[in-house]
Design a protein around this motif. Structure first.
Motif, PDB file in Angstrom:
ATOM      1  N   SER A   1      92.111 -49.945 118.670  1.00  0.00           N
ATOM      2  CA  SER A   1      92.400 -48.958 117.642  1.00  0.00           C
ATOM      3  C   SER A   1      91.260 -48.889 116.640  1.00  0.00           C
ATOM      4  O   SER A   1      90.769 -49.911 116.164  1.00  0.00           O
ATOM      5  CB  SER A   1      93.686 -49.319 116.903  1.00  0.00           C
ATOM      6  OG  SER A   1      93.841 -48.518 115.750  1.00  0.00           O
TER       7      SER A   1
ATOM      8  N   VAL B   1      95.881 -50.050 121.700  1.00  0.00           N
ATOM      9  CA  VAL B   1      96.590 -48.765 121.688  1.00  0.00           C
ATOM     10  C   VAL B   1      96.214 -47.921 122.903  1.00  0.00           C
ATOM     11  O   VAL B   1      95.209 -48.179 123.566  1.00  0.00           O
ATOM     12  CB  VAL B   1      96.266 -47.950 120.411  1.00  0.00           C
ATOM     13  CG1 VAL B   1      96.736 -48.671 119.155  1.00  0.00           C
ATOM     14  CG2 VAL B   1      94.794 -47.604 120.328  1.00  0.00           C
TER      15      VAL B   1
ATOM     16  N   TYR C   1      95.305 -43.927 123.549  1.00  0.00           N
ATOM     17  CA  TYR C   1      94.879 -42.774 122.761  1.00  0.00           C
ATOM     18  C   TYR C   1      95.341 -41.464 123.368  1.00  0.00           C
ATOM     19  O   TYR C   1      95.335 -41.289 124.589  1.00  0.00           O
ATOM     20  CB  TYR C   1      93.354 -42.731 122.664  1.00  0.00           C
ATOM     21  CG  TYR C   1      92.810 -43.589 121.565  1.00  0.00           C
ATOM     22  CD1 TYR C   1      92.950 -43.226 120.236  1.00  0.00           C
ATOM     23  CD2 TYR C   1      92.149 -44.772 121.851  1.00  0.00           C
ATOM     24  CE1 TYR C   1      92.456 -44.009 119.211  1.00  0.00           C
ATOM     25  CE2 TYR C   1      91.649 -45.570 120.833  1.00  0.00           C
ATOM     26  CZ  TYR C   1      91.807 -45.181 119.521  1.00  0.00           C
ATOM     27  OH  TYR C   1      91.326 -45.960 118.515  1.00  0.00           O
TER      28      TYR C   1
ATOM     29  N   GLU D   1      97.647 -42.396 118.321  1.00  0.00           N
ATOM     30  CA  GLU D   1      97.690 -43.700 118.979  1.00  0.00           C
ATOM     31  C   GLU D   1      99.136 -44.080 119.293  1.00  0.00           C
ATOM     32  O   GLU D   1     100.041 -43.770 118.524  1.00  0.00           O
ATOM     33  CB  GLU D   1      97.114 -44.789 118.075  1.00  0.00           C
ATOM     34  CG  GLU D   1      95.661 -44.639 117.747  1.00  0.00           C
ATOM     35  CD  GLU D   1      95.153 -45.748 116.818  1.00  0.00           C
ATOM     36  OE1 GLU D   1      95.971 -46.532 116.283  1.00  0.00           O
ATOM     37  OE2 GLU D   1      93.927 -45.818 116.625  1.00  0.00           O
TER      38      GLU D   1
END
Length: 177
Positions: A25, A32, A34, A103
């Protein structure tokens, strides 16, 4: 009635059924997955890890602007290269971190939205439709060109450049002071 936003994830990997939360992130450093609400940005994400040079951002005019930082950058990075745009099968708890970027802290099941056989002409179609402004290298102020090239030279050995070091050297070393 407000139209539902479409979320995309761009990749060079085909046949994915899940986008894993394994990217770092930019907001907090956690892991995360995206997504973006901008198809053009997703197309630009269809590149290899060795060419992970993002030179695009949202500007005051509300449009994405892509800046070539070496001659024919857009063509070099995308011509003849296949990409895949994925859309979430279900909308997880996505957090908007900046502009059109979202995210998810969990893996996200997806459906294949679109296979793009050649990403380069698709980006050019988006430009012709007014969805992105492309600043070609030869249109950029020579002082700005030099500043970017020398920045790449000065940071070539930084740990976060390791994966793209060969790519940066190949395309920026001819431009150094």
């Amino acid at each position: 009635m407000k139209q539902e936003e479409v979320f995309y994830h761009g990749s060079v990997i085909g046949n994915l059924d899940t986008i894993l939360a394994n990217a770092k992130s930019h907001a907090d450093g956690s892991r995360v997955a995206y997504f973006t609400t901008d198809r053009v940005y997703a197309l630009v994400c269809c590149r290899s890890r060795e060419e992970n040079l993002v030179t695009m951002g949202l500007r005051e005019d509300g449009k994405l602007h892509y800046f070539e930082r070496f001659p024919d950058q857009l063509k070099v990075m995308y011509e003849g290269k296949e990409g895949f745009l994925y859309q979430p099968a279900v909308l997880p708890d996505l957090q908007n971190t900046k502009g059109h970027i979202w995210e998810s802290h969990t893996d996200v099941p997806v459906i294949l939205r679109e296979r793009v056989r050649d990403v380069y002409p698709e980006i050019l179609r988006e430009e012709a439709a007014g969805n992105v402004v492309i600043h070609r290298y030869d249109e950029i102020d020579p002082e700005e060109q030099k500043t970017m090239a020398n920045y790449m030279r000065d940071h070539l050995n930084d740990p976060d450049h390791a994966a793209i070091r060969d790519f940066e050297y190949k395309h920026f070393s001819p431009l150094w002071d």
